[in-house]
Scaffold this motif. Sequence first.
Motif: not given
Length: 333
Positions: A11-20, A71-73, A170-172, A182-186
């Motif tokens: 699963g996703i433990l933390g997220t982050g993003s950056y815009l110039p 950092a978020a994670a 963006g990142a995870v 967490g992730l369970y299908a795709g």
Amino acid sequence: MTAIAQQQPIGILGTGSYLPARVVSNTEIAGPAGVDAQWIERKTGIRARHRAAPDQATSDLAAEAGRRALAAAGVSAHELTTIVVATSTPDQPQPATASFVQHLLGADQAAAVDVNAVCSGFVYALAMAGGLLRSAAADGLALVIGADVYSRILDYQDRKTAILFGDGAGAVVLGPAPRGRGLYAGRLRGFGAEHGLIGVEAGGSRRPASEGTVREGGHYFRMDGRGVREFVAAQVPKLVHGLLDEARLRPEELRHLVPHQANGVMLRELADLLELPDTRMHLNVEHYGNTGAASIPIALDEAWRAEAIGAGESVLLAGFGGGMNCGLALLER
């Protein structure tokens, strides 16, 4: 809701993003494209987009989004075992942009690889990283990043493309998740017969860089907007409902949809076609435009950090773009 069985829930433990920092308004971009600011907003729902500074490459944006996700994670770059960067605007043809990101982060224990599925790239990268973690003999952590700097490959006189795209990342962080979360299908699906709808023709092995290709504008991004809209309308709804059926998730149980932020008008049309009245669609295309592989993780980060997605709620990530490609991922926070 029944989760698909898996050896190791990821699963996703933390997220982050950056815009110039630089924001480009419709007024600024309208003139060279031969339109006005109101026309852009009416046709796309976009009011602004961000643009990378001259000294910023895709890896710089990706690394900053990655730092924020780490950092978020609450984990360090040294703990990462895998870095996957989804981009169609790499720093250079080789090595992989992920190699630059690994160096910038100091992630000295991580494998590093790129994925190019254009605007579906982040979901493809998520599937790849999740599979690698599940197959590992020991617990691992993956950093999955979507990042693009489309401002470098646009013809600003082409109103079909110049008005749509912005830059961002963006990142995870992926890692072990509680059972049932967490992730369970795709689902990943390519439609190679439609490869001519989106692309950059020159600069590869078929049409290497030359004075002629530069003069002809072969290194600019081109898109058949009408064809893309018809493709999305024809393919995405049936793929979404097929995945929900496979995951044994009734449409009314899906709480959140984070789509590729392609075009605000097209997304409103897609919302009607999907027939998911109890699902909240998370949109930020008005402020950032189409950021390619970055668009889904940026929107996910904003929703995650704002706690707009609650614990235990279902989320569908839906990417579609050049190739043509579609990538879907179901997860539970």
